[in-house]
Design a protein around this motif. Sequence first.
Motif, short mmCIF file in Angstrom:
data_model
loop_
_atom_site.label_atom_id
_atom_site.label_comp_id
_atom_site.label_asym_id
_atom_site.label_seq_id
_atom_site.Cartn_x
_atom_site.Cartn_y
_atom_site.Cartn_z
N TYR A 49 -23.98 -33.34 34.42
CA TYR A 49 -24.32 -34.92 34.67
C TYR A 49 -25.69 -35.36 34.27
O TYR A 49 -26.59 -34.16 34.77
CB TYR A 49 -24.00 -35.00 36.25
CG TYR A 49 -22.59 -35.09 36.52
CD1 TYR A 49 -21.82 -36.21 36.58
CD2 TYR A 49 -21.97 -33.73 36.85
CE1 TYR A 49 -20.45 -36.37 36.87
CE2 TYR A 49 -20.61 -34.08 37.06
CZ TYR A 49 -19.90 -35.16 37.30
OH TYR A 49 -18.43 -35.11 37.52
N TYR A 50 -26.03 -36.30 33.74
CA TYR A 50 -27.14 -36.72 33.15
C TYR A 50 -27.70 -38.08 33.91
O TYR A 50 -26.99 -39.02 33.79
CB TYR A 50 -27.08 -36.96 31.60
CG TYR A 50 -26.81 -35.63 30.88
CD1 TYR A 50 -27.75 -35.15 30.09
CD2 TYR A 50 -25.37 -35.44 30.58
CE1 TYR A 50 -27.15 -34.00 29.25
CE2 TYR A 50 -24.88 -34.07 29.88
CZ TYR A 50 -26.03 -33.47 29.25
OH TYR A 50 -25.55 -32.47 28.32
N ASP A 51 -28.92 -37.94 34.04
CA ASP A 51 -29.67 -39.04 34.94
C ASP A 51 -31.08 -39.25 34.37
O ASP A 51 -31.92 -38.44 34.82
CB ASP A 51 -29.42 -38.71 36.55
CG ASP A 51 -29.88 -40.20 37.00
OD1 ASP A 51 -30.50 -40.82 36.51
OD2 ASP A 51 -29.44 -40.21 38.44
N LEU A 214 -27.54 -40.85 30.33
CA LEU A 214 -26.89 -41.18 31.55
C LEU A 214 -25.14 -40.79 31.29
O LEU A 214 -24.91 -41.30 30.33
CB LEU A 214 -27.28 -42.33 31.94
CG LEU A 214 -26.60 -42.87 33.05
CD1 LEU A 214 -27.06 -42.25 34.32
CD2 LEU A 214 -26.61 -44.45 33.22
#
Length: 227
Positions: A49-51, A214
């Motif tokens: 999960y990219y943020d 994201l």
Amino acid sequence: MRSLLYIIFLFAIISYSCSKEEVITPDLGYDYAGLAEGKYVIYDVDSFYYDDFFDTIDTSYFQIKEVVDSKFIDLEGDEAFKIIRYRKNNDTTNWVLIDVWSSKITTTNFQKVEENVRLVKLIFPVKENKTWNGNSMNNLASMEYEYTAVDNAEVVGGNALNLVATVLQYEFSPLTEENFFQEKYAKGIGLVYKKSVAIQNAYDSSSGTWVRSLGYDVTMTLSSYGG
């Protein structure tokens, strides 16, 4: 008179031979759903999960177990199956119940209700290049699914599988984003592989490339099965 008796005898022989011929039922591919009481599949799940707001990449590994539980009659009056789903974070923890889904096979398709959304996962007969709207039984936007490979031999998660069908659900990946959704089904088992990617990319001026910023990248791979 003898000619008439001969014709009658010959007709009787032919009729008997035809009645003894085996009736061949065409294989429509129902076994790809793997839907039978007591069957289960365990998946290894890798998730990213990219943020970019928090500048984090959250990675995790866990297992999902799906069990085909009891039969019931659904609201359409069809026979359906309850799918019990469990999660285990590592080998030292117990399975924890996370979801109860449902699935059913009709003469024309295989449906699965995931998080109260009914999806048409497969259509019959299973044929390469055949397409259909996977969202035809819900209110989401139309999504064209396609059989990109059928009856292929593959090794999935170390398991040698003789008959695998690949369903491409969606693919759209310009520079600014990545979208890829694919599932694979094996005869007699059901779902054996699932790839879900939905990511927005950002331009990195220092490297001159587009990088993930994201979204998520989740892969489910067959670990074991039984029942």
